[in-house]
Design a protein around this motif. Structure first.
Motif, short mmCIF file in Angstrom:
data_model
loop_
_atom_site.label_atom_id
_atom_site.label_comp_id
_atom_site.label_asym_id
_atom_site.label_seq_id
_atom_site.Cartn_x
_atom_site.Cartn_y
_atom_site.Cartn_z
N ASN A 1 16.98 -43.60 50.83
CA ASN A 1 17.89 -44.13 49.81
C ASN A 1 19.35 -44.02 50.23
OD1 ASN A 1 15.83 -44.82 48.10
ND2 ASN A 1 15.82 -42.83 47.10
N ARG B 1 28.42 -40.17 32.79
CA ARG B 1 27.33 -40.47 31.87
C ARG B 1 27.63 -39.94 30.48
NH1 ARG B 1 22.26 -41.22 34.51
NH2 ARG B 1 22.51 -41.20 36.75
N LEU C 1 14.01 -39.51 36.90
CA LEU C 1 13.57 -40.33 38.04
C LEU C 1 12.26 -41.04 37.74
CD1 LEU C 1 14.49 -38.36 41.27
CD2 LEU C 1 15.65 -40.28 40.20
N ILE D 1 27.41 -50.34 38.70
CA ILE D 1 27.11 -48.91 38.69
C ILE D 1 25.89 -48.65 37.80
CG2 ILE D 1 28.62 -48.28 36.72
CD1 ILE D 1 28.58 -46.20 39.87
N GLU D 2 25.73 -49.52 36.79
CA GLU D 2 24.59 -49.38 35.89
C GLU D 2 23.27 -49.58 36.63
OE1 GLU D 2 24.06 -50.72 31.24
OE2 GLU D 2 25.83 -51.33 32.34
N LEU D 3 23.31 -50.50 37.60
CA LEU D 3 22.11 -50.73 38.42
C LEU D 3 21.78 -49.47 39.23
CD1 LEU D 3 20.01 -52.67 39.75
CD2 LEU D 3 21.75 -53.10 41.47
N LEU D 4 22.80 -48.90 39.86
CA LEU D 4 22.56 -47.73 40.70
C LEU D 4 22.10 -46.55 39.86
CD1 LEU D 4 25.59 -47.86 43.17
CD2 LEU D 4 23.29 -48.73 43.46
N LEU D 5 22.76 -46.36 38.71
CA LEU D 5 22.44 -45.18 37.90
C LEU D 5 21.13 -45.32 37.15
CD1 LEU D 5 25.91 -44.05 36.48
CD2 LEU D 5 24.66 -43.24 38.45
N THR D 6 20.61 -46.54 37.03
CA THR D 6 19.31 -46.68 36.36
C THR D 6 18.20 -46.93 37.37
OG1 THR D 6 19.68 -49.03 35.99
CG2 THR D 6 20.31 -47.56 34.23
N SER D 7 18.50 -46.80 38.65
CA SER D 7 17.47 -46.91 39.67
C SER D 7 16.96 -45.51 40.00
CB SER D 7 18.04 -47.54 40.94
OG SER D 7 18.37 -48.88 40.69
N PRO D 8 15.71 -45.44 40.47
CA PRO D 8 15.15 -44.11 40.72
C PRO D 8 15.72 -43.44 41.96
CG PRO D 8 13.54 -45.81 41.24
CD PRO D 8 14.72 -46.50 40.67
N ILE D 9 17.01 -43.22 41.97
CA ILE D 9 17.61 -42.41 43.04
C ILE D 9 18.56 -41.42 42.38
CG2 ILE D 9 17.46 -44.19 44.81
CD1 ILE D 9 20.33 -44.82 44.42
N THR D 10 18.87 -40.35 43.08
CA THR D 10 19.72 -39.32 42.48
C THR D 10 21.18 -39.65 42.70
OG1 THR D 10 19.73 -38.00 44.47
CG2 THR D 10 17.98 -37.55 42.90
N LEU E 1 20.04 -46.68 52.62
CA LEU E 1 20.06 -47.97 51.93
C LEU E 1 21.44 -48.23 51.31
CD1 LEU E 1 18.20 -50.33 51.05
CD2 LEU E 1 17.85 -49.09 48.93
N ILE E 2 21.94 -47.22 50.60
CA ILE E 2 23.26 -47.35 49.98
C ILE E 2 24.34 -47.50 51.05
CG2 ILE E 2 24.97 -46.21 48.51
CD1 ILE E 2 22.70 -46.78 46.83
N THR F 1 17.23 -46.05 29.42
CA THR F 1 17.22 -46.26 30.87
C THR F 1 17.84 -45.08 31.62
OG1 THR F 1 19.32 -47.42 30.66
CG2 THR F 1 17.35 -48.76 30.76
N PRO G 1 23.99 -56.85 36.77
CA PRO G 1 24.68 -56.06 37.80
C PRO G 1 24.51 -56.68 39.17
CG PRO G 1 22.60 -55.04 37.24
CD PRO G 1 22.70 -56.27 36.40
N PHE H 1 20.76 -44.04 31.50
CA PHE H 1 22.16 -44.24 31.90
C PHE H 1 23.05 -43.31 31.10
CE2 PHE H 1 26.23 -46.66 31.63
CZ PHE H 1 26.54 -46.62 32.97
N LEU H 2 22.71 -43.13 29.83
CA LEU H 2 23.44 -42.20 28.99
C LEU H 2 22.48 -41.15 28.47
CD1 LEU H 2 25.51 -44.59 26.67
CD2 LEU H 2 26.32 -43.31 28.62
N LYS I 1 12.94 -43.88 35.33
CA LYS I 1 13.59 -45.02 35.99
C LYS I 1 12.60 -45.83 36.81
CE LYS I 1 18.01 -42.61 36.38
NZ LYS I 1 18.88 -41.95 37.38
#
Lengths: 336, 255
Positions: free
Chosen positions: B3, B252, A70, B98-107, B6-7, A48, A84, A50-51, A73
């Motif tokens: 984005n 990460r 991107l 944070i896992e949701l944010l970091l695995t969503s398609p945003i930088t 949105l945040i 995903t 989450p 994440f890492l 994801k």
């Protein structure tokens, strides 16, 4: 759809995932099975984005996790082990937020939220604060979040942990209905879970890949077979490996022969038996009759079996925690 | 941009969904109101005295009330900012969102900017509480508007700077208390830097003095808009947000 090659993830002191390679085809439901701490979550987190992996590559829908995160994801819906959720948000508000976060346009968002709330059976709590929801509802809201943008790949980390049996069945049904257009990887440490919902299983233990097989094959291999390490040496010169392998396979009761090593004139194999068959004597006889020397023959603990024991131990525990589940399982056992 | 907003919107909502936003606004309103009361009371008393002694013309409201008051506000802000920033990342790390944010398609940068902007807007809401008192001054006195605006710009820039530093510190830990505590300590240190160097004119003292956040506010407080100070604050904001993004990246690798 998902391609993992030589994936390794090292933390400061430990190796969480060690050189794992596997592939998942489009539309498959694959179970990721392993005891706690086996590296399931780490592998999922790499997939995903994440890492980042320490070594090796992983790609989803043709995009590399390091080069095109991107894009990856966008194609993934992910439900982490703890969903989450923002407790201060209402369910509806949360789903809109995650939907927009995943790039759903303003005009589609209502339709998508309606659809996933229907699918995950959370319509009745849409206007409640997430912080007030029960565990089962939270899990389903988490799942709704994962499928809101209709991703090609769903990655679910222990989606049924902590749910009651009715909810588990509902989630299983939901997953089945999602299969086909979605590729699903779900992790679990409970074997029966995999038997119910998955077509293929990837078993890992202590970061290493133990087996990838279909559920049926695997359960057959797991039940009551024995494994033997055998080393064969030719009296003169090097024996032909394929010939030796064929001979061994012909021994009655042998299910599988895997060559482990070939050094100089010695060849070593691992031989697995069918259920309840003792093959060591027959193996020895075959080798000697073929004119080779038998330099080693010993029973090895089937690595799969160890895993299986650990897994079933976990299952046992889950069963105690969940008496209703225990009843259904024992009924199944009685029928068999 | 979508984005980021949105945040930002999400952050604002969660500030106002908890008591923290109201608490900070009430706290700042009270303290500032108290400062306002004392400053005006003294001002009124002194101007009566001045009139009795036969001085000509009214005293300067800008010099006597607004300048010390906004200087006071800039100090109060040092104490409030840790409370705004401590949860920014620490909370998400703790609850796993944070896992949701970091695995969503945003930088990462979009996440950081969104969060910083959200905290900035809350800070503006807090500052806005002082407008009540300022409005009174404008209603019954005749202060110059321009220096007031410059001073507010100074407050906003100083706040943005400290918020960015706070955001960075919040990425370092899962524990909100630690994030808040460390941010508070850093704010305090940046404040004190100007004290250490007050009577020291060596080159090193000059450098240290330049780094003090408060030194740069002094000019704004006087109503002087100096590009040097603006550049200092803006570059500090950029630098802090940059190291925040580095820290997210290392998150990460370390996680």
């Amino acid at each position: 759809m998902i391609k993992v090659e030589g994936l390794t993830k090292r933390y400061a002191r430990t190796v969480a995932v060690d050189n794992i390679t596997f592939e998942v085809e489009k539309g498959e439901i694959v179970g990721f099975l392993g005891p706690n701490g086996a590296g399931k979550t780490t592998t999922m987190r790499v997939l995903t984005c994440f890492l980042p992996p320490t070594a090796g590559t992983a790609s989803v829908a043709g995009f590399d996790v390091l080069e095109k995160p991107l894009e990856v994801k966008k194609h993934i819906g992910y439900l982490p082990e703890t969903p989450p959720l923002y407790p201060e948000m209402e369910v509806d508000e949360y789903l809109r937020f995650t939907g927009k976060l995943k790039g759903i346009s303003g005009s589609d968002i209502d339709r998508r939220v309606d659809e996933v709330t229907g699918r995950c059976a959370i319509g009745d709590v849409r206007n409640k604060l997430i912080g007030k929801l029960s565990k089962g509802y939270r899990q389903r809201v988490g799942l709704a979040q994962a499928i809101i943008h209709n991703p090609d790949v769903l990655i679910l980390d222990e989606p049924t942990s902590g749910l009651d049996p009715k909810q588990i069945i509902e989630i299983r049904e939901l997953l089945k209905s999602l299969a086909g257009d979605h590729t699903i990887i779900l992790s679990t440490h409970i074997l029966s879970e995999v038997e119910h919902s998955c077509q293929r299983v990837i078993i890992i233990n202590q970061g290493k890949l133990v087996a990838i097989d279909s559920v049926d094959n695997l359960t057959n291999r797991l039940r009551g077979s024995e494994a033997v390490a055998i080393e064969v040496e030719a009296a003169n010169g090097r024996p032909n490996p394929t010939e030796v392998q064929q001979r061994l396979e012909q021994v009655a009761g042998v299910s599988r022969v895997v060559m482990r090593n070939s050094k100089d004139s010695r060849l070593s194999f691992e031989v697995e038996s069918l259920q309840g068959r003792h093959i060591r004597a027959d193996l020895a006889r075959t080798v000697v009759q073929s004119g080779w020397n038998l330099s080693e023959l010993k029973a090895v603990g089937l690595s799969l079996e160890d895993i299986f024991l650990q897994l079933t131990a976990g299952e046992e525990k889950a069963r105690q925690e969940n008496s209703v589940e225990a009843v259904t399982v024992s009924q199944e056992g009685a029928q068999q | 941009m979508k984005n980021i907003l949105l945040i930002c919107q999400k952050e604002l909502k969660s500030y106002f969904a908890s008591p923290i936003a109201y608490l900070l606004m009430a706290f700042f309103g009270l303290i500032f109101g108290f400062g306002f009361y004392t400053a005006t009371r003294d001002f009124v008393r002194f101007s009566f005295q001045a009139q009795m002694m036969g001085q000509q013309g009214p005293m300067n409201v800008n010099e006597q009330i607004i300048r010390p008051l906004l200087g006071f506000a800039s100090t109060v802000a040092l104490f409030l900012i840790p409370m705004i920033t401590m949860r920014l990342f620490a909370e998400e790390k703790k609850t796993g969102t944070i896992e949701l944010l970091l695995t969503s398609p945003i930088t990462d940068m979009q996440i950081i900017l969104g969060k910083w902007l959200g905290s900035m807007l809350l800070y503006l809401c807090v500052l806005a509480m002082s407008a009540i008192n300022m409005a009174m001054l404008f209603a019954w006195g005749k202060p110059d508007l321009q220096p007031v605006l410059v001073a507010y710009l100074g407050l906003i820039l100083q706040g943005g700077c400290l918020l960015a530093i706070g955001a960075f510190i919040s990425t370092l830990t899962k524990n909100q208390i630690i994030a808040g505590g460390v941010t508070f300590f850093v704010c305090l240190l940046l404040w004190l830097l100007s004290w250490f160097t007050a009577f020291d004119s060596s080159a090193s003292a000059q450098v240290v003095n330049y780094l003090s956040i408060v030194t740069h506010f002094e000019n704004f407080g006087k109503g002087v808009l100096d590009s040097k100070d603006v550049i200092f604050y803006v570059s500090m904001i950029f630098f802090s947000l940059f190291i925040t993004s580095r820290s997210m990246e290392s998150l990460r690798w370390r996680a």
